[in-house]
Design a protein around this motif. Structure first.
Motif, PDB file in Angstrom:
ATOM      1  N   GLY A 228       4.160  -0.197   4.597  1.00 53.68           N
ATOM      2  CA  GLY A 228       3.007   0.653   4.286  1.00 53.68           C
ATOM      3  C   GLY A 228       2.661   0.747   2.821  1.00 53.68           C
ATOM      4  N   THR A 229       3.529   0.207   1.946  1.00 54.50           N
ATOM      5  CA  THR A 229       3.281   0.336   0.507  1.00 54.50           C
ATOM      6  C   THR A 229       2.433  -0.792  -0.064  1.00 54.50           C
ATOM      7  OG1 THR A 229       5.293  -0.886  -0.080  1.00 54.50           O
ATOM      8  CG2 THR A 229       5.495   1.513   0.217  1.00 54.50           C
ATOM      9  N   THR A 230       2.265  -1.873   0.678  1.00 52.18           N
ATOM     10  CA  THR A 230       1.474  -3.000   0.198  1.00 52.18           C
ATOM     11  C   THR A 230       0.066  -2.551  -0.165  1.00 52.18           C
ATOM     12  OG1 THR A 230       2.715  -4.637   1.468  1.00 52.18           O
ATOM     13  CG2 THR A 230       0.458  -5.209   0.868  1.00 52.18           C
ATOM     14  N   ARG A 231      -0.386  -2.967  -1.335  1.00 48.44           N
ATOM     15  CA  ARG A 231      -1.720  -2.621  -1.828  1.00 48.44           C
ATOM     16  C   ARG A 231      -2.569  -3.877  -1.880  1.00 48.44           C
ATOM     17  NH1 ARG A 231      -0.541  -0.877  -7.318  1.00 48.44           N
ATOM     18  NH2 ARG A 231      -2.768  -0.378  -7.481  1.00 48.44           N
ATOM     19  N   LEU A 232      -3.675  -3.839  -1.133  1.00 49.62           N
ATOM     20  CA  LEU A 232      -4.506  -5.024  -0.994  1.00 49.62           C
ATOM     21  C   LEU A 232      -5.964  -4.708  -1.320  1.00 49.62           C
ATOM     22  CD1 LEU A 232      -3.099  -6.411   2.385  1.00 49.62           C
ATOM     23  CD2 LEU A 232      -2.488  -7.147   0.060  1.00 49.62           C
ATOM     24  N   ASP A 233      -6.672  -5.765  -1.619  1.00 47.36           N
ATOM     25  CA  ASP A 233      -8.096  -5.729  -1.905  1.00 47.36           C
ATOM     26  C   ASP A 233      -8.835  -5.927  -0.575  1.00 47.36           C
ATOM     27  OD1 ASP A 233     -10.586  -6.005  -3.075  1.00 47.36           O
ATOM     28  OD2 ASP A 233      -9.897  -7.392  -4.617  1.00 47.36           O
ATOM     29  N   PHE A 234      -9.671  -4.983  -0.178  1.00 48.27           N
ATOM     30  CA  PHE A 234     -10.419  -5.083   1.073  1.00 48.27           C
ATOM     31  C   PHE A 234     -11.897  -5.317   0.771  1.00 48.27           C
ATOM     32  CE2 PHE A 234      -6.555  -3.043   2.353  1.00 48.27           C
ATOM     33  CZ  PHE A 234      -6.346  -3.483   3.656  1.00 48.27           C
ATOM     34  N   LEU A 235     -12.498  -6.266   1.518  1.00 46.09           N
ATOM     35  CA  LEU A 235     -13.888  -6.667   1.276  1.00 46.09           C
ATOM     36  C   LEU A 235     -14.694  -6.538   2.560  1.00 46.09           C
ATOM     37  CD1 LEU A 235     -15.914  -7.980  -0.774  1.00 46.09           C
ATOM     38  CD2 LEU A 235     -15.256 -10.180   0.214  1.00 46.09           C
ATOM     39  N   PHE A 236     -15.813  -5.816   2.484  1.00 45.74           N
ATOM     40  CA  PHE A 236     -16.669  -5.653   3.655  1.00 45.74           C
ATOM     41  C   PHE A 236     -17.344  -6.979   3.995  1.00 45.74           C
ATOM     42  CE2 PHE A 236     -20.675  -4.222   5.724  1.00 45.74           C
ATOM     43  CZ  PHE A 236     -20.087  -3.579   6.813  1.00 45.74           C
ATOM     44  N   VAL A 237     -17.490  -7.254   5.301  1.00 49.12           N
ATOM     45  CA  VAL A 237     -17.980  -8.554   5.741  1.00 49.12           C
ATOM     46  C   VAL A 237     -19.388  -8.856   5.230  1.00 49.12           C
ATOM     47  CG1 VAL A 237     -18.880  -7.672   7.944  1.00 49.12           C
ATOM     48  CG2 VAL A 237     -18.154 -10.070   7.758  1.00 49.12           C
ATOM     49  N   GLY A 238     -20.224  -7.843   5.080  1.00 50.64           N
ATOM     50  CA  GLY A 238     -21.560  -8.083   4.544  1.00 50.64           C
ATOM     51  C   GLY A 238     -21.537  -8.586   3.115  1.00 50.64           C
ATOM     52  N   ASP A 239     -20.610  -8.064   2.313  1.00 50.21           N
ATOM     53  CA  ASP A 239     -20.457  -8.567   0.943  1.00 50.21           C
ATOM     54  C   ASP A 239     -19.906  -9.984   0.942  1.00 50.21           C
ATOM     55  OD1 ASP A 239     -21.446  -6.360  -0.479  1.00 50.21           O
ATOM     56  OD2 ASP A 239     -19.541  -5.298  -0.334  1.00 50.21           O
ATOM     57  N   MET A 240     -19.031 -10.287   1.896  1.00 50.07           N
ATOM     58  CA  MET A 240     -18.541 -11.658   2.027  1.00 50.07           C
ATOM     59  C   MET A 240     -19.697 -12.623   2.301  1.00 50.07           C
ATOM     60  SD  MET A 240     -16.268 -13.388   5.035  1.00 50.07           S
ATOM     61  CE  MET A 240     -17.767 -13.493   6.024  1.00 50.07           C
TER      62      MET A 240
END
Length: 336
Positions: A228-240
């Protein structure tokens, strides 16, 4: 080009009437890309080995405007037939085996689809029409595991993760760059981080998994893959999708280029799981992550300076807003 505002491109004028081929266009990201291209007036052909799969494209009336061909990117004859049928001016290559757990269960198939399929498609494009723009859906997995807060840049080296998915995508990524530089193909690579959004049905990924658990009403359990500690970059599909389009619109001036696309703001996956729960029904459930406790959390975000300065691309959908849209779609369908 870096440091100078990019020349303005009118997407509607650029894509109207343009012939486009999208591999994997019936999947999650591919479906969103296809719908955007149709809305812009492009003539779209979809090459997919599972054209009947449920998803955003399958359930949208615009599918009637899309020419869909069943085919596998590993099948050279089928790939050549598709290219000759559509004579595309641009190819977006999204067809892939995209799941890390599946890559561990079926490493040979993952390598054959992700690496071998990309080579097959590149070679067919090279032999039929070297002027066809080629855009690859790559991944932030190119950079392997990371444990510091520095956003990763395109010049950072490839580092294989502890799975075959990362290795297979590195091979595809490097192949596209090599074909561009060796044969002069107008080809480019898009590296995306943890894309999420409406219509994603792959429950091995965080957001769809959370939604499934919430619908089932049992423990809010995320298994033993992470603590649960992993920190990730999340990108909305519309921006993709907008990232894909910006790359293709400006590809002629920069073949062989690579671009990162992400929010640039890593978020702990435990926090994302809480946000999904609150967006679902207002209840702040505490997610259960049963993976071994890490001494150093994994941290991964992408530096998107190049995309901003050369393409004029910036993410426009916040994580909170994107999760809210995703939850609305999941609970009320496309009209929600």
């Amino acid at each position: 080009m870096a440091g100078h505002p990019p020349a303005s491109v009118d997407p509607a004028r650029f894509w109207a009437g343009r012939r486009v081929m999208v591999t994997g266009g019936c999947g999650f990201g591919g479906g969103h890309l296809v719908l955007r291209l149709v809305a812009l007036g492009a003539e779209v052909g979809v090459f997919d080995r599972q054209p009947e799969q449920p998803g955003v494209l399958c359930g949208d009336p615009a599918r009637a405007e899309v020419d869909v061909m069943r085919g596998d990117v590993r099948d050279q004859a089928a790939v050549v037939a598709a290219l000759r049928r559509w004579r595309p001016e641009a190819v977006f290559h999204l067809a892939a085996q995209p799941l890390v757990p599946e890559s561990i269960r079926t490493p040979a198939d993952t390598l054959a689809v992700n690496a071998g399929g990309t080579y097959t498609l590149l070679e067919a494009v090279r032999r039929i029409d070297q002027g066809t723009a080629f855009v690859l859906a790559s991944t932030g997995g190119y950079y392997g595991e990371n444990h510091d807060d520095r956003p990763l840049q395109e010049e950072d080296p490839a580092r294989a993760a502890a799975n075959l998915y990362g290795a297979s995508k590195i091979a595809a990524d490097v192949a596209v760059q090599a074909y561009a530089r060796t044969f002069g193909l107008p080809a480019s690579v898009c590296r995306f981080m943890n894309t999420y959004g409406p219509g994603d049905r792959q429950t091995s990924r965080l957001v769809p998994h959370a939604l499934r658990r919430l619908r089932e009403g049992g423990p809010y359990d995320f298994g033993d893959r992470d603590d649960g500690t992993t920190r990730l970059d999340f990108l909305f599909v519309g921006d993709m999708v907008e990232g894909y389009l910006r790359v293709a619109e400006r590809l002629a001036g920069n073949p062989g280029s690579c671009y990162n696309f992400g929010s640039g703001r890593p978020t702990a996956i435990r926090a994302v799981a809480r946000m999904v729960s609150e967006a679902y029904d207002g209840v702040a459930r505490e997610p259960l992550f049963r993976g071994p406790r890490r001494d150093r959390p994994i941290v991964k975000s992408l530096d998107v300076t190049r995309a901003r300065t050369e393409l004029g691309w910036v993410p426009t959908v916040s994580l909170a807003d994107g999760l809210a849209r995703t939850v609305r779609y999941a609970t009320a369908g496309p009209a929600g």
